[in-house]
Design a protein around this motif. Structure first.
Motif, short mmCIF file in Angstrom:
data_model
loop_
_atom_site.label_atom_id
_atom_site.label_comp_id
_atom_site.label_asym_id
_atom_site.label_seq_id
_atom_site.Cartn_x
_atom_site.Cartn_y
_atom_site.Cartn_z
N VAL A 51 0.85 -1.18 0.00
CA VAL A 51 0.00 0.00 0.00
C VAL A 51 0.89 1.24 0.00
O VAL A 51 1.93 1.26 0.67
CB VAL A 51 -0.92 0.05 1.24
N VAL A 52 0.50 2.26 -0.76
CA VAL A 52 1.18 3.56 -0.74
C VAL A 52 0.12 4.64 -0.51
O VAL A 52 -0.91 4.67 -1.19
CB VAL A 52 1.93 3.83 -2.06
N HIS A 53 0.39 5.52 0.46
CA HIS A 53 -0.51 6.64 0.76
C HIS A 53 0.21 7.95 0.46
O HIS A 53 1.36 8.15 0.89
CB HIS A 53 -0.93 6.65 2.24
N LEU A 54 -0.46 8.84 -0.25
CA LEU A 54 0.05 10.17 -0.52
C LEU A 54 -0.95 11.18 0.05
O LEU A 54 -2.13 11.15 -0.30
CB LEU A 54 0.20 10.42 -2.02
N ASP A 55 -0.48 12.05 0.93
CA ASP A 55 -1.34 13.12 1.42
C ASP A 55 -1.03 14.38 0.61
O ASP A 55 0.09 14.91 0.66
CB ASP A 55 -1.09 13.36 2.91
N VAL A 56 -2.02 14.82 -0.14
CA VAL A 56 -1.86 15.93 -1.07
C VAL A 56 -2.73 17.09 -0.61
O VAL A 56 -3.92 16.91 -0.28
CB VAL A 56 -2.28 15.50 -2.49
N ALA A 57 -2.15 18.30 -0.58
CA ALA A 57 -2.90 19.49 -0.19
C ALA A 57 -3.40 20.21 -1.44
O ALA A 57 -2.67 20.36 -2.42
CB ALA A 57 -2.01 20.42 0.63
N THR A 58 -4.65 20.64 -1.41
CA THR A 58 -5.21 21.43 -2.50
C THR A 58 -4.83 22.90 -2.31
O THR A 58 -4.24 23.28 -1.29
CB THR A 58 -6.73 21.30 -2.53
N GLU A 59 -5.16 23.72 -3.30
CA GLU A 59 -4.89 25.15 -3.18
C GLU A 59 -5.66 25.77 -2.02
O GLU A 59 -5.28 26.81 -1.48
CB GLU A 59 -5.23 25.87 -4.48
N GLU A 60 -6.79 25.12 -1.63
CA GLU A 60 -7.58 25.61 -0.50
C GLU A 60 -7.08 25.01 0.82
O GLU A 60 -7.75 25.15 1.85
CB GLU A 60 -9.06 25.25 -0.70
N ASN A 61 -5.92 24.32 0.77
CA ASN A 61 -5.31 23.70 1.95
C ASN A 61 -6.15 22.57 2.54
O ASN A 61 -6.04 22.25 3.73
CB ASN A 61 -5.02 24.75 3.04
N VAL A 64 -6.08 15.79 0.87
CA VAL A 64 -6.71 14.64 0.22
C VAL A 64 -5.71 13.49 0.24
O VAL A 64 -4.56 13.66 -0.15
CB VAL A 64 -7.12 14.96 -1.23
N ARG A 65 -6.13 12.33 0.69
CA ARG A 65 -5.28 11.15 0.67
C ARG A 65 -5.49 10.40 -0.64
O ARG A 65 -6.62 10.03 -0.99
CB ARG A 65 -5.55 10.24 1.86
N VAL A 66 -4.41 10.17 -1.37
CA VAL A 66 -4.43 9.38 -2.60
C VAL A 66 -3.69 8.08 -2.30
O VAL A 66 -2.48 8.10 -2.02
CB VAL A 66 -3.76 10.13 -3.77
N SER A 67 -4.39 6.96 -2.36
CA SER A 67 -3.80 5.66 -2.04
C SER A 67 -3.89 4.74 -3.23
O SER A 67 -4.86 4.78 -4.00
CB SER A 67 -4.53 5.01 -0.85
#
Length: 265
Positions: A51-61, A64-67
């Motif tokens: 499993v790989v989890h990426l925590d990504v921040a939007t321009e509105e801070n 979002v977790r992308v797994s």
């Protein structure tokens, strides 16, 4: 790793929840990486799940977790979490490879015994836009869970193409198209007489030019090597860059080129 001629990080254990490598180490910190593309050089451990989890921040801070994982059987999404099944690739011409080509679902589940090293390119900008209608801000954190072998990872606004050499990139003037050869620290070794795409997998997700969301991450049936023998003709769609970035890239090519001629300022 003798084959890759460099250090490889092995992450293994009984379960993803207890065996992982997290960057940065604490949740209060942030990588703050704003590059559009995330590059991950990895190989799933044969006959295992990862499993790989990426925590990504939007321009509105908003975070979002992308797994993605070969544990996932189907795509799932919420306002703050995207889960993509990952379909592992097998060695070209192997029994697992032939089975995957005849099955619409590919090699779903645990990685095959002859699973290949993969260069995965995630277009974080497109993922947030296509699936959540959000604007990408930056990569906050990465969590690499068992069972994985990892060579390296990075982010960039450039499309790195492993099949293009530095000389070919210069001749085709690819810098202002946002395309560049794979950096040395992100490259897989290719023995003399061999081709990169015959040895490794290159997966770009979402695939270039796609407008409709896909429900899994997997190698296209027609990989870059199957399109054309000329690597310059099989390059991904160009990326629009500002004039300042183009000028900086052109200057870098002039400085690093062995044939560059110094000019008076």
């Amino acid at each position: 790793d003798a084959r890759l001629k460099g250090t490889v990080y092995r992450i293994r254990g009984s379960g993803p929840a207890s065996s992982y490598l997290q960057l940065p180490r604490t949740g209060t910190q942030s990588l703050g990486l704003a590059g559009r593309y995330l590059y991950l050089l990895f190989r799933p451990v044969p006959r295992k799940h990862f499993v790989v989890h990426l925590d990504v921040a939007t321009e509105e801070n908003q975070v979002v977790r992308v797994s993605f994982s070969n544990l996932f059987k189907e795509f799932k999404s919420t306002a703050t979490w995207l889960q993509f099944p990952f379909v592992c690739g097998a060695a070209k011409g192997s029994a697992s490879d032939r089975a995957a080509r005849t099955s619409r679902r590919g090699l779903v589940g645990a990685a095959p015994a002859d699973v290949r090293w993969t260069c995965l390119v995630l277009d974080l900008h497109s993922i947030l836009s296509l699936y959540l209608n959000r604007r990408y801000g930056h990569l906050k954190s990465v969590k690499l869970c068992s069972n994985l072998l990892v060579k390296n990872l990075c982010t960039s606004d450039l499309v790195f193409d492993p099949g293009v050499t530095f000389s070919e990139a210069q001749q085709a003037d690819l810098a202002c198209r946002g395309v560049a050869p794979m950096p040395r620290e992100m490259a897989f070794p290719v023995p003399k007489g061999e081709k990169w795409h015959d040895l490794y997998d290159y997966i770009r997700f979402p695939s270039e030019g796609s407008k409709l969301p896909y429900d899994s991450i997997q190698k296209s049936c027609l990989g870059p090597a199957a399109v054309s023998e000329d690597p310059v003709q099989q390059l991904p769609q160009p990326v629009t860059l500002t004039k300042a970035v183009c000028d900086r890239l052109s200057l870098i090519h002039q400085i690093t080129s062995p044939k560059a001629v110094s000019a008076p300022w």
